[in-house]
Write an enzyme that holds these catalytic residues in place. Sequence first.
Site, short mmCIF file in Angstrom:
data_model
loop_
_atom_site.label_atom_id
_atom_site.label_comp_id
_atom_site.label_asym_id
_atom_site.label_seq_id
_atom_site.Cartn_x
_atom_site.Cartn_y
_atom_site.Cartn_z
N CYS A 134 -4.76 0.15 1.82
CA CYS A 134 -4.98 0.44 3.25
C CYS A 134 -4.37 1.77 3.64
CB CYS A 134 -4.46 -0.68 4.13
SG CYS A 134 -2.66 -0.80 4.27
N TYR A 135 -3.31 2.20 2.94
CA TYR A 135 -2.67 3.47 3.28
C TYR A 135 -3.49 4.67 2.83
CZ TYR A 135 1.24 0.64 4.70
OH TYR A 135 2.01 -0.28 5.35
N ARG B 82 5.88 2.99 2.85
CA ARG B 82 7.26 3.36 3.13
C ARG B 82 7.93 3.75 1.82
NH1 ARG B 82 9.77 -1.84 5.63
NH2 ARG B 82 8.01 -2.87 4.63
N HIS C 248 7.26 4.80 8.63
CA HIS C 248 6.20 3.92 8.13
C HIS C 248 4.87 4.63 8.27
CE1 HIS C 248 3.28 0.61 8.37
NE2 HIS C 248 4.17 -0.16 7.77
N HIS D 101 -8.68 -4.54 4.31
CA HIS D 101 -8.56 -3.52 3.26
C HIS D 101 -9.90 -2.87 2.95
CE1 HIS D 101 -4.60 -5.41 2.54
NE2 HIS D 101 -4.27 -4.18 2.17
N ASP E 69 -10.32 -8.40 1.21
CA ASP E 69 -10.40 -8.86 2.59
C ASP E 69 -11.03 -7.76 3.43
OD1 ASP E 69 -8.25 -7.07 3.67
OD2 ASP E 69 -6.94 -8.31 2.41
N LYS F 115 8.34 1.38 -1.54
CA LYS F 115 7.43 0.24 -1.41
C LYS F 115 6.27 0.40 -2.38
CE LYS F 115 9.62 -2.04 1.78
NZ LYS F 115 10.13 -3.41 1.56
N ASP G 83 -0.58 0.56 -1.74
CA ASP G 83 -1.46 -0.36 -1.00
C ASP G 83 -2.69 0.43 -0.57
OD1 ASP G 83 -2.74 -1.94 0.95
OD2 ASP G 83 -0.87 -2.84 1.63
N ASP H 151 -5.97 -4.70 -1.60
CA ASP H 151 -4.72 -3.95 -1.53
C ASP H 151 -4.44 -3.24 -2.86
OD1 ASP H 151 -1.98 -3.44 -1.97
OD2 ASP H 151 -1.30 -5.27 -1.01
#
Length: 436
Positions: free
Chosen positions: A272-273, A264, A222, A373, A370, A267, A270, A363
């Site tokens: 945030c990654y 991952r 992850h 993020h 938010d 997936k 996103d 995201d």
Amino acid sequence: MDSAESSNQRRATVTQHEQWMVQDQVFQIYDIFANIPTKAQNLMLELQRDSHIEYLNKGLMQLSSSFVVLDANRPWLCYWILHSIALLGESIDYELENNAIDFLKHCQDPNGGYGGGPGQMPHLATTYAAVNSLITLGGRRALSSINREKLYAFLRRMKDSSGAFRMHDAGEIDVRACYTAISVASILNILDDELIEDVGNYILSCQTYEGGIAGEPGSEAHGGYTFCGLAAMILINEANRLDLAGLLDWVVFRQGVECGFQGRTNKLVDGCYSFWQGSVFALLQRLHSVNGKRVAFSDAEGDCATDSTSEGELTDGNSSETDETCHMKQGVGHGEMEPLFHSIALQQYIILCSQEQGGGFRDKPGKAKDYYHTCYCLSGLSVCQYSWSKDENSPPLPKAVLGPYSNLLEPVHPLHNVVLKQYHEAHEFFSSQSTS
């Protein structure tokens, strides 16, 4: 042909349908961008600083009743907002600053550590958030409010016999707990052999066959845990025990066709990654070896030399390199190094797909903005912008920054995710303090 396509559609999984939907939304944005005049493109690539500051300051002063679900995460809200403001090169007014310090003091447990709010039990995650918030605020009042002696005692209580850490009393043991404990101890200058003992063994047991790091042994690799595991191993100077080549291979393939990162395998992308995965590259680029083979970067002449830093050590503002090292690819200018990921593509995803024009980040397209993020999209954007830079004192060249150069953010310390100048202030302050 139509019949075959229809058959493939019927056999598609839910995951595939969701991936296609996200790709369509992202590619629509990129198509619009590609087919508008240059002036309009330039406007789309602007970081909406004023809107982001307004959104962040509003959240720091008053949150709606819907945030009651995050009552146990209030130091996180402080960190996400304060760190985002600092990344944008801004600060908060004196009254707000004092209110934030006072609030976080009320979250500090009498026996050490910080809870999710006043009166709540101490937790490693909210301790990390509170400490990073106070370091971001900076100044003697904020930094001296941290009771390091009690916090050290809390960390020792969270230390498990396996060498890993628990998130809270009788709580879960995972890589996130290891990182937050080690990061806090390191930045507060209270890290010692007792805290370090066997942490590396636990993290090593969490690296999977894929190359990434899982939250606990036997789980799936992850992005968040990979960052936490690698950063913790660097902080305890045991990074070379990891399969760094496998880790690099895993994280490289997490950047997808949308230009952003997934957390991952299989997936969705996103925002945030952008930090959790992007900062892994920042850490790997500064390490001097991958599985015993020296990783080095080119100088202006393309000449190779060794350096005096010990193998496996992260070079930051506290280390002085006297020699230039080289990378296999030549032609990178003095003071530059070629990123291990597509930094411009990631900036494109962050600015065009995650940024809300009215302030804040999300995201992915279709999701709401938010503070979480916003924090990690901006952190990832900073990592991208400085990914070509070898020297923290040298500003990035314009080619490293997508859009106008006014998009440039403050640099972060990639191990702790605090703005670099705030890290240096804290490092100097706590280096002169004793815990007794």
